[in-house]
Design a protein around this motif. Structure first.
Motif, PDB file in Angstrom:
ATOM      1  N   GLN A  22      71.963  70.118 -19.084  1.00 58.39           N
ATOM      2  CA  GLN A  22      70.599  70.003 -18.578  1.00 58.39           C
ATOM      3  C   GLN A  22      70.437  68.903 -17.540  1.00 58.39           C
ATOM      4  O   GLN A  22      69.505  68.938 -16.738  1.00 58.39           O
ATOM      5  CB  GLN A  22      69.621  69.763 -19.747  1.00 58.39           C
ATOM      6  N   PHE A  23      71.342  67.946 -17.529  1.00 60.09           N
ATOM      7  CA  PHE A  23      71.261  66.896 -16.521  1.00 60.09           C
ATOM      8  C   PHE A  23      71.525  67.418 -15.113  1.00 60.09           C
ATOM      9  O   PHE A  23      71.297  66.711 -14.124  1.00 60.09           O
ATOM     10  CB  PHE A  23      72.249  65.762 -16.841  1.00 60.09           C
ATOM     11  N   ARG A  24      72.000  68.668 -15.019  1.00 61.15           N
ATOM     12  CA  ARG A  24      72.242  69.260 -13.698  1.00 61.15           C
ATOM     13  C   ARG A  24      70.969  69.836 -13.088  1.00 61.15           C
ATOM     14  O   ARG A  24      70.955  70.244 -11.937  1.00 61.15           O
ATOM     15  CB  ARG A  24      73.297  70.355 -13.806  1.00 61.15           C
ATOM     16  N   ALA A  25      69.893  69.866 -13.842  1.00 54.38           N
ATOM     17  CA  ALA A  25      68.629  70.412 -13.354  1.00 54.38           C
ATOM     18  C   ALA A  25      68.041  69.504 -12.274  1.00 54.38           C
ATOM     19  O   ALA A  25      68.318  68.296 -12.238  1.00 54.38           O
ATOM     20  CB  ALA A  25      67.646  70.564 -14.507  1.00 54.38           C
ATOM     21  N   PRO A  26      67.201  70.076 -11.372  1.00 53.37           N
ATOM     22  CA  PRO A  26      66.627  69.290 -10.272  1.00 53.37           C
ATOM     23  C   PRO A  26      65.792  68.095 -10.717  1.00 53.37           C
ATOM     24  O   PRO A  26      65.626  67.145  -9.953  1.00 53.37           O
ATOM     25  CB  PRO A  26      65.757  70.311  -9.532  1.00 53.37           C
ATOM     26  N   ARG A  27      65.281  68.113 -11.938  1.00 47.55           N
ATOM     27  CA  ARG A  27      64.425  67.021 -12.390  1.00 47.55           C
ATOM     28  C   ARG A  27      65.215  65.745 -12.662  1.00 47.55           C
ATOM     29  O   ARG A  27      64.634  64.675 -12.850  1.00 47.55           O
ATOM     30  CB  ARG A  27      63.662  67.424 -13.651  1.00 47.55           C
ATOM     31  N   PHE A  28      66.557  65.874 -12.701  1.00 46.86           N
ATOM     32  CA  PHE A  28      67.405  64.699 -12.949  1.00 46.86           C
ATOM     33  C   PHE A  28      68.255  64.406 -11.722  1.00 46.86           C
ATOM     34  O   PHE A  28      68.732  65.319 -11.050  1.00 46.86           O
ATOM     35  CB  PHE A  28      68.322  64.938 -14.151  1.00 46.86           C
ATOM     36  N   ARG A  29      68.438  63.111 -11.456  1.00 50.73           N
ATOM     37  CA  ARG A  29      69.318  62.681 -10.376  1.00 50.73           C
ATOM     38  C   ARG A  29      70.280  61.624 -10.892  1.00 50.73           C
ATOM     39  O   ARG A  29      69.871  60.692 -11.583  1.00 50.73           O
ATOM     40  CB  ARG A  29      68.492  62.097  -9.218  1.00 50.73           C
ATOM     41  N   ARG A  30      71.532  61.805 -10.548  1.00 53.09           N
ATOM     42  CA  ARG A  30      72.559  60.881 -11.010  1.00 53.09           C
ATOM     43  C   ARG A  30      72.508  59.597 -10.192  1.00 53.09           C
ATOM     44  O   ARG A  30      72.573  59.620  -8.967  1.00 53.09           O
ATOM     45  CB  ARG A  30      73.938  61.523 -10.865  1.00 53.09           C
ATOM     46  N   LEU A  31      72.364  58.459 -10.880  1.00 51.83           N
ATOM     47  CA  LEU A  31      72.350  57.162 -10.218  1.00 51.83           C
ATOM     48  C   LEU A  31      73.675  56.442 -10.319  1.00 51.83           C
ATOM     49  O   LEU A  31      74.073  55.714  -9.420  1.00 51.83           O
ATOM     50  CB  LEU A  31      71.249  56.272 -10.801  1.00 51.83           C
ATOM     51  N   SER A  32      74.339  56.606 -11.448  1.00 53.95           N
ATOM     52  CA  SER A  32      75.619  55.959 -11.669  1.00 53.95           C
ATOM     53  C   SER A  32      76.371  56.779 -12.699  1.00 53.95           C
ATOM     54  O   SER A  32      75.861  57.777 -13.222  1.00 53.95           O
ATOM     55  CB  SER A  32      75.420  54.519 -12.155  1.00 53.95           C
ATOM     56  N   HIS A  33      77.584  56.377 -12.982  1.00 53.68           N
ATOM     57  CA  HIS A  33      78.409  57.115 -13.926  1.00 53.68           C
ATOM     58  C   HIS A  33      77.713  57.218 -15.283  1.00 53.68           C
ATOM     59  O   HIS A  33      77.477  56.214 -15.955  1.00 53.68           O
ATOM     60  CB  HIS A  33      79.762  56.422 -14.095  1.00 53.68           C
ATOM     61  N   GLY A  34      77.331  58.449 -15.654  1.00 54.73           N
ATOM     62  CA  GLY A  34      76.707  58.681 -16.948  1.00 54.73           C
ATOM     63  C   GLY A  34      75.257  58.244 -17.044  1.00 54.73           C
ATOM     64  O   GLY A  34      74.691  58.245 -18.138  1.00 54.73           O
ATOM     65  N   VAL A  35      74.627  57.869 -15.892  1.00 54.52           N
ATOM     66  CA  VAL A  35      73.244  57.400 -15.893  1.00 54.52           C
ATOM     67  C   VAL A  35      72.422  58.253 -14.930  1.00 54.52           C
ATOM     68  O   VAL A  35      72.816  58.430 -13.772  1.00 54.52           O
ATOM     69  CB  VAL A  35      73.135  55.922 -15.495  1.00 54.52           C
ATOM     70  N   TYR A  36      71.278  58.760 -15.417  1.00 54.86           N
ATOM     71  CA  TYR A  36      70.451  59.672 -14.620  1.00 54.86           C
ATOM     72  C   TYR A  36      69.013  59.180 -14.553  1.00 54.86           C
ATOM     73  O   TYR A  36      68.533  58.477 -15.446  1.00 54.86           O
ATOM     74  CB  TYR A  36      70.480  61.077 -15.235  1.00 54.86           C
ATOM     75  N   LEU A  37      68.332  59.588 -13.482  1.00 50.24           N
ATOM     76  CA  LEU A  37      66.922  59.280 -13.270  1.00 50.24           C
ATOM     77  C   LEU A  37      66.110  60.548 -13.493  1.00 50.24           C
ATOM     78  O   LEU A  37      66.455  61.608 -12.952  1.00 50.24           O
ATOM     79  CB  LEU A  37      66.695  58.772 -11.849  1.00 50.24           C
ATOM     80  N   SER A  38      65.045  60.452 -14.263  1.00 45.74           N
ATOM     81  CA  SER A  38      64.188  61.613 -14.493  1.00 45.74           C
ATOM     82  C   SER A  38      62.906  61.479 -13.690  1.00 45.74           C
ATOM     83  O   SER A  38      62.398  60.372 -13.493  1.00 45.74           O
ATOM     84  CB  SER A  38      63.853  61.750 -15.981  1.00 45.74           C
ATOM     85  N   GLY A  39      62.386  62.605 -13.224  1.00 46.38           N
ATOM     86  CA  GLY A  39      61.135  62.602 -12.474  1.00 46.38           C
ATOM     87  C   GLY A  39      61.364  62.735 -10.981  1.00 46.38           C
ATOM     88  O   GLY A  39      62.469  62.494 -10.473  1.00 46.38           O
ATOM     89  N   PRO A  40      60.316  63.100 -10.232  1.00 44.92           N
ATOM     90  CA  PRO A  40      60.454  63.361  -8.793  1.00 44.92           C
ATOM     91  C   PRO A  40      60.467  62.108  -7.917  1.00 44.92           C
ATOM     92  O   PRO A  40      60.910  62.159  -6.770  1.00 44.92           O
ATOM     93  CB  PRO A  40      59.214  64.211  -8.481  1.00 44.92           C
ATOM     94  N   GLU A  41      59.966  60.969  -8.419  1.00 49.17           N
ATOM     95  CA  GLU A  41      59.883  59.775  -7.600  1.00 49.17           C
ATOM     96  C   GLU A  41      61.263  59.187  -7.327  1.00 49.17           C
ATOM     97  O   GLU A  41      62.154  59.237  -8.163  1.00 49.17           O
ATOM     98  CB  GLU A  41      59.006  58.708  -8.275  1.00 49.17           C
ATOM     99  N   ALA A  42      61.413  58.628  -6.120  1.00 51.83           N
ATOM    100  CA  ALA A  42      62.679  57.989  -5.764  1.00 51.83           C
ATOM    101  C   ALA A  42      62.899  56.753  -6.633  1.00 51.83           C
ATOM    102  O   ALA A  42      61.949  56.096  -7.064  1.00 51.83           O
ATOM    103  CB  ALA A  42      62.668  57.595  -4.294  1.00 51.83           C
ATOM    104  N   ALA A  43      64.151  56.442  -6.880  1.00 51.13           N
ATOM    105  CA  ALA A  43      64.486  55.283  -7.697  1.00 51.13           C
ATOM    106  C   ALA A  43      64.140  53.993  -6.968  1.00 51.13           C
ATOM    107  O   ALA A  43      64.394  53.844  -5.774  1.00 51.13           O
ATOM    108  CB  ALA A  43      65.967  55.296  -8.041  1.00 51.13           C
TER     109      ALA A  43
END
Length: 300
Positions: free
Chosen positions: A21-42
């Protein structure tokens, strides 16, 4: 269930998520094994937190990245700079990790202002270093004496630059451009101005000015874009400059465009000083001066 902004693969099950599920558009990978949820930029804070989640548990955010987090926007905050005392190989995209014998003093894994500035000297030049230190002092994060003492006791990369920069920093500086203007003059051998003093008398104050050479009644002002685009500020500036001229001061105004011609600025300052009795030498444009002021584009 509302998800936190930062998620690790390890905590996915707690929120009913699968790794797929982390491959869905709502998630963005920031670092190894760490993801950002939501549409706003980190934000930078979120990127730094994500980096720490992927690094050894003793890791601390430091250097230029830490300066940005302390409100000093010098250089680029990316990649995330961090330090660790843990051995072994750790390579992470978007992170520059240094292994050190002694970790910088920190609070909540963010290096405190003085050690963050010391570490940043490994990649800053003299003008950037002084501008960063001036800003830290202006924000009330450190004092010049703290920076001098810290630099004298430090032996890491950039220590010689830090010792020199610490002694060139001053209080009362409002912007990196003011730091640059002051150094442009001082490193060319011209007299050192006072930073943002009030001129006039107690009964008839004229106002604060960026750089003032009191002995020769010469004022050097940096006019940023906000001086031009804000009608009220523009009117106030005109009134201040007219009052200073009426009181016998020569006012030199420097715009962003004029900063592209540093020799002309130094020559103009020298000319105004000479008209008012200065007998010192003309500006000395050394190789260092040329490298600092002519062979670069300032980002502030």
């Amino acid at each position: 269930m509302e998800l936190p902004r930062l998620l690790t693969v390890q905590c996915a099950r707690r929120y009913g998520l699968t790794v797929r599920q982390f491959r869905a558009p709502r998630f963005r990978r920031l670092s190894h094994g760490v993801y950002l949820s939501g549409p706003e930029a980190a934000t930078l804070t979120e990127r730094a937190a994500a980096a720490l989640l992927a690094l050894p548990k003793d890791a601390v955010i430091t250097g230029v990245t830490a300066l940005w987090m302390h409100g000093v926007e010098i250089g680029s905050p990316m990649p995330i700079r961090a330090a660790t005392g843990t051995g072994g190989r750790t390579v992470r995209e978007g992170i520059r990790l240094a292994r050190v014998r002694r970790l910088p003093e920190s609070h909540r894994r963010l290096a405190r202002p003085a050690p963050a500035w010391l570490a940043a000297n490994a990649e800053l030049d003299l003008v950037q270093s002084v501008a960063a230190a001036d800003r830290l002092i202006r924000l009330g994060r450190v004092s010049q004496s703290e920076l001098v003492a810290g630099a004298d006791a430090w032996s890491g990369r950039g220590c010689l630059l830090a010792r020199r920069a610490a002694r060139l920093t001053r209080s009362g500086v409002d912007s990196p451009r003011e730091s640059t203007l002051r150094l442009l003059m001082v490193l060319a051998g011209l007299p050192e101005p006072r930073c943002n003093p009030m001129i006039g008398t107690r009964d008839a104050p004229i106002g604060h000015f960026d750089l003032v050479l009191d002995d020769y009644r010469v004022v050097v002002e940096y006019d940023g874009d906000h001086h031009r685009t804000d009608p009220l500020q523009w009117s106030r500036d005109i009134a201040r400059h007219e009052a200073a001229a009426a009181a016998g001061y020569a006012v030199i105004r420097v715009t962003n465009g004029r900063m592209a011609h540093p020799r002309e600025i130094a020559a103009t300052v020298h000319a105004r000083l000479a008209e008012r009795g200065y007998q010192g030498p003309e500006p000395d444009f050394t190789r260092e001066w040329q490298a600092l002021f002519e062979r670069r584009t300032f980002e502030w």
